[in-house]
Scaffold this active site. Structure first.
Site: not given
Length: 365
Positions: A42, A125, A143
């Site tokens: 990520e 996020y 996202d």
């Protein structure tokens, strides 16, 4: 929406079970996700595409298979491995976060969004992604792919980035209690493979019947974006200095700010307007040497400005060891944590600096 949105998550998960992407960081059906691999992927994917991130991810996990391995790695090794992914502050925070988890947390990532947000480099996020994907906790992951999908499903015409809070709130209304991690990955897969920025494949979309933008025929227009202003152009002069041993002078940038902590070819400041004059270039040089401007210009674009650099080459004399920086043999430049813009400077200098500046140098850079 055209029908009860409570049906939407189950429909999407059914689609995901049939069409999920096989990604190097993604746990296979029935496997438990590794929080380290989720976190690492990520962070890499924040500003990078899946095809670009995949080889970096494989390299990192082969060299540093656990968060504890990454924590004890030299920062320069990590920065070199990161080169090409950009945003080097993320790489430095990656290292700090690994040290935090491996040290005070015994190598175990926290499970909740609130705890994850306390880690270096972990924003909303990433915290939601780790919490939902790695630990199965209900969290809304948003996202760019998710924003695009949600803007079309609900026909949100408010332009970005102002629409972000609204899109996050709408996305939260769809997030299910069951399988939240799979659902988060499903929405991202949907945006990446079906609900694409251009020419979305609406006939293949499991949410086609509830998509308000498709019903209105505006799916390709969303999400709308606020027009961006022109980026300014900054200019400067980089110094390609060779010492009598044939090594090049580099220096370390400050830890904070643009390209923080990275190695660089020394340069004047970067400012808008004309290039600095000869007197200013000579005054700012790391050593008092005769300089020759090389032909051509090195150009690079950052997120908020364009950069144009000319290169001034010179040969250091007997006082070369007094320079502020460190000297690196040209054939070892590839092992330095040089950002992309500086690699451009190196290639430009190698292509144009001849024997007048100490002789041609062979390198694989």
């Amino acid at each position: 929406m055209k029908r009860d949105s409570q049906d939407a998550p189950a429909q999407l998960l059914s689609w995901y079970d049939r069409h999920r992407r096989d990604l190097p960081w993604r746990a296979r059906p029935g496997e438990t996700a590794d929080p380290y691999r989720v976190w690492l992927s990520e962070i890499m994917l924040q500003q990078t595409t899946v095809p670009a991130a995949a080889p970096y991810f494989r390299n990192f996990t082969e060299r540093w298979p656990t968060v504890s391995d990454l924590a004890v790695a030299p920062l320069d090794d990590l920065l070199v491995a990161w080169a090409g992914l950009g945003y080097y502050a993320r790489a430095r925070n990656l290292h700090k976060c690994a040290q935090t988890v491996a040290g005070g947390m015994g190598g175990r990532f926290p499970e909740t969004e609130a705890e994850l947000l306390e880690l270096p480099g972990v924003g909303a996020y990433t915290a939601a992604a780790i919490s939902s994907i790695a630990f199965g906790r209900k969290a809304t992951v948003v996202d760019g792919n998710v924003e695009r999908v949600v803007s079309r499903i609900f026909a949100v015409e408010e332009p970005m980035p102002g629409a972000k809070p609204k899109l996050r709130a709408l996305a939260a209304t769809l997030t299910p209690d069951e399988r939240p991690g799979d659902y988060a990955q499903a929405v991202m897969d949907l945006g990446a493979t079906v609900c694409t920025p251009r020419k979305p494949k609406c006939m293949l979309c499991p949410w086609a019947e509830i998509c308000e933008a498709r019903a209105a025929g505006i799916q390709e227009e969303l999400p709308r974006k606020t027009p961006k202003g022109d980026k300014p152009t900054r200019r400067g002069v980089a110094y390609w200095l060779l010492n009598p041993e044939g090594s090049v002078l580099l220096r370390r940038r400050a830890e904070e700010g643009l390209l923080g902590g990275m190695a660089e070819v020394p340069s004047t400041g970067w400012a808008e307007g004309a290039l600095p004059g000869e007197a200013a270039v000579a005054a700012a040089a790391p050593l008092k040497v005769a300089l020759r401007r090389l032909p051509g210009t090195v150009r690079h674009t950052f997120s908020h400005f364009h950069l144009e650099l000319e290169v001034a080459a010179g040969r250091a004399g007997a006082d070369w060891a007094a320079a502020d920086g460190f000297w690196v043999p040209v054939d070892r430049l590839g092992g330095q944590a040089l950002p992309s813009v500086m690699m451009k400077v190196v290639r430009h200098a190698l292509a144009h600096a001849g024997r007048a500046d100490g002789g041609a140098v062979e390198t694989g850079v």
